[in-house]
Design a protein around this motif. Structure first.
Motif, PDB file in Angstrom:
ATOM      1  N   GLU A 113       0.898 -12.778 -11.745  1.00 38.24           N
ATOM      2  CA  GLU A 113       0.424 -11.446 -12.189  1.00 38.24           C
ATOM      3  C   GLU A 113      -0.154 -10.682 -11.093  1.00 38.24           C
ATOM      4  O   GLU A 113      -1.270 -10.287 -10.877  1.00 38.24           O
ATOM      5  CB  GLU A 113      -0.805 -11.828 -13.344  1.00 38.24           C
ATOM      6  CG  GLU A 113      -0.300 -12.587 -14.559  1.00 38.24           C
ATOM      7  CD  GLU A 113       0.779 -11.677 -15.376  1.00 38.24           C
ATOM      8  OE1 GLU A 113       0.439 -10.549 -15.522  1.00 38.24           O
ATOM      9  OE2 GLU A 113       1.732 -12.228 -15.512  1.00 38.24           O
ATOM     10  N   ILE A 114       0.792 -10.165 -10.403  1.00 41.34           N
ATOM     11  CA  ILE A 114       0.733  -9.103  -9.181  1.00 41.34           C
ATOM     12  C   ILE A 114       1.863  -8.122  -9.146  1.00 41.34           C
ATOM     13  O   ILE A 114       2.712  -8.212  -9.578  1.00 41.34           O
ATOM     14  CB  ILE A 114       0.506  -9.795  -8.142  1.00 41.34           C
ATOM     15  CG1 ILE A 114      -0.016  -8.820  -6.844  1.00 41.34           C
ATOM     16  CG2 ILE A 114       1.788 -10.676  -7.774  1.00 41.34           C
ATOM     17  CD1 ILE A 114      -0.318  -9.268  -5.483  1.00 41.34           C
ATOM     18  N   THR A 115       1.221  -6.858  -8.867  1.00 40.50           N
ATOM     19  CA  THR A 115       1.998  -5.629  -9.045  1.00 40.50           C
ATOM     20  C   THR A 115       1.687  -4.791  -7.669  1.00 40.50           C
ATOM     21  O   THR A 115       0.597  -4.621  -7.452  1.00 40.50           O
ATOM     22  CB  THR A 115       2.085  -4.998 -10.311  1.00 40.50           C
ATOM     23  OG1 THR A 115       3.263  -3.935 -10.274  1.00 40.50           O
ATOM     24  CG2 THR A 115       0.905  -4.337 -10.710  1.00 40.50           C
ATOM     25  N   VAL A 116       2.681  -3.772  -7.212  1.00 43.53           N
ATOM     26  CA  VAL A 116       2.574  -3.072  -6.285  1.00 43.53           C
ATOM     27  C   VAL A 116       2.214  -1.552  -6.816  1.00 43.53           C
ATOM     28  O   VAL A 116       3.247  -1.108  -7.473  1.00 43.53           O
ATOM     29  CB  VAL A 116       3.722  -3.069  -5.316  1.00 43.53           C
ATOM     30  CG1 VAL A 116       3.498  -1.740  -4.026  1.00 43.53           C
ATOM     31  CG2 VAL A 116       3.595  -4.416  -4.637  1.00 43.53           C
ATOM     32  N   LEU A 117       1.476  -0.806  -6.454  1.00 40.74           N
ATOM     33  CA  LEU A 117       1.234   0.676  -6.681  1.00 40.74           C
ATOM     34  C   LEU A 117       2.215   1.381  -6.032  1.00 40.74           C
ATOM     35  O   LEU A 117       2.141   1.601  -4.911  1.00 40.74           O
ATOM     36  CB  LEU A 117      -0.080   1.026  -6.438  1.00 40.74           C
ATOM     37  CG  LEU A 117      -0.509   2.516  -6.750  1.00 40.74           C
ATOM     38  CD1 LEU A 117      -0.203   2.754  -8.150  1.00 40.74           C
ATOM     39  CD2 LEU A 117      -2.023   2.797  -6.307  1.00 40.74           C
ATOM     40  N   ASP A 118       3.236   1.903  -6.796  1.00 47.79           N
ATOM     41  CA  ASP A 118       4.222   2.814  -6.138  1.00 47.79           C
ATOM     42  C   ASP A 118       3.629   4.075  -5.478  1.00 47.79           C
ATOM     43  O   ASP A 118       3.099   4.846  -6.281  1.00 47.79           O
ATOM     44  CB  ASP A 118       5.215   3.243  -7.387  1.00 47.79           C
ATOM     45  CG  ASP A 118       6.476   3.630  -6.754  1.00 47.79           C
ATOM     46  OD1 ASP A 118       6.752   3.331  -5.576  1.00 47.79           O
ATOM     47  OD2 ASP A 118       7.259   4.308  -7.417  1.00 47.79           O
ATOM     48  N   GLY A 119       3.853   4.272  -4.165  1.00 47.94           N
ATOM     49  CA  GLY A 119       3.494   5.357  -3.668  1.00 47.94           C
ATOM     50  C   GLY A 119       2.008   5.304  -3.005  1.00 47.94           C
ATOM     51  O   GLY A 119       1.631   6.114  -2.145  1.00 47.94           O
ATOM     52  N   GLY A 120       1.375   4.094  -3.228  1.00 49.28           N
ATOM     53  CA  GLY A 120       0.071   3.678  -2.716  1.00 49.28           C
ATOM     54  C   GLY A 120      -1.129   4.896  -2.943  1.00 49.28           C
ATOM     55  O   GLY A 120      -0.927   5.443  -4.013  1.00 49.28           O
ATOM     56  N   LEU A 121      -1.940   4.737  -1.914  1.00 55.92           N
ATOM     57  CA  LEU A 121      -3.138   5.847  -2.082  1.00 55.92           C
ATOM     58  C   LEU A 121      -2.762   7.005  -2.222  1.00 55.92           C
ATOM     59  O   LEU A 121      -3.717   7.956  -2.921  1.00 55.92           O
ATOM     60  CB  LEU A 121      -4.174   5.373  -0.812  1.00 55.92           C
ATOM     61  CG  LEU A 121      -5.183   6.252  -0.782  1.00 55.92           C
ATOM     62  CD1 LEU A 121      -6.219   6.063  -2.099  1.00 55.92           C
ATOM     63  CD2 LEU A 121      -6.209   6.073   0.484  1.00 55.92           C
TER      64      LEU A 121
END
Length: 277
Positions: A113-121
């Motif tokens: 249950e982990i995901t990456v924030l597209d475009g980041g900060l």
């Protein structure tokens, strides 16, 4: 929850009240790609700093960025308040750069249950979502349990044997110039070139202004590599940017995927392994 490997800033904002949510800031202190962050003194409100350069690595290994010991990973994750039922969102301040490495590390340690924030900060900040000044992490006591999945990792011996067996297709995320041995490596005492029989997919090719390209474009990129259904081994300079193209492939391909964690930092050492140009 069946998480997509990548989520939008809007999705994260709408899920901020989820009691299981843990946001990790994986922004690097420096990078070999000479990328410059748009923001350096802020973080997403409530985010905890995931220190890959000082904590989440094998400190006893001369090769940079190697996977930490299972127990060390577990203990340090608990300090960040991570539990076995945590829903983790990871981002960095370079768009998508170090965050896929953290995504992969948790997969290796058995947490799906982990995901990456597209475009980041930058993507978060441009929507005027809440941020705060960077501060020292508070110490928590989560119950996270690590379970190492060796089948997601390849070592140098496996890659060496693969030169002849060709059981896997090795995909290198470094620049065309580094892959071709046309320029010196950024690390000292390293040969230039690539692993024999490997192919090149510079990590920038799957990104657009710090965000992952649409799946339609990714499918075209990987189709042009003639990958078909064979297992894939991803590599780069030190196991960071390889995770970017590994993440991209995860969005569109069912192929078995592994990361060569040592990457060129190990393979390119003088006289150790065969090098092609």
């Amino acid at each position: 929850m069946n998480l997509n490997p990548i989520i939008s800033a809007k999705w994260l904002f709408e899920n901020l009240e989820n009691p299981n949510l843990v946001i990790l800031d994986a922004s690097p202190r420096e990078n070999k790609s000479n990328l410059i962050p748009e923001f350096t003194n802020i973080k997403i409100e409530g985010a905890h700093y995931f220190d890959m350069e000082g904590v989440f690595l094998d400190k006893e290994n001369a090769i940079p960025n190697m996977i930490p010991n299972e127990r060390v990973f577990e203990e340090e994750c608990r300090k960040l308040g991570i539990n076995n039922d945590s829903l983790i969102v990871v981002y960095d301040n370079l768009g998508i750069y170090t965050s896929p490495r953290v995504w992969w590390l948790f997969k290796v340690m058995g947490h799906a249950e982990i995901t990456v924030l597209d475009g980041g900060l930058s993507a978060w900040k441009k929507e005027y979502y809440p941020t705060e000044s960077i501060a020292k992490n508070e110490i928590f006591s989560g119950n996270f349990t690590a379970k190492y999945h060796a089948d997601l990792v390849a070592d140098a011996i496996t890659l060496l044997e693969n030169i002849d067996s060709k059981k896997m297709l090795v995909v290198d995320a470094r620049s065309q110039e580094r892959f071709g041995g046309l320029i010196p490596e950024p690390r000292e005492n390293m040969l230039s070139g690539h692993i024999p029989n490997s192919i090149n997919l510079p990590f920038e090719k799957v990104l657009n202004n710090g965000k992952m390209k649409p799946e339609k474009e990714l499918k075209k990129i990987f189709k042009n590599l003639n990958i078909e259904n064979q297992p894939l081994a991803f590599t780069c300079g030190s196991g960071i940017t390889a995770c970017i193209i590994l993440l991209a492939s995860e969005l569109i391909l069912e192929n078995k995927k592994v990361l060569y964690d040592g990457s060129w930092a190990e393979w390119g050492q003088l006289g150790k392994f065969p090098v092609a140009k």
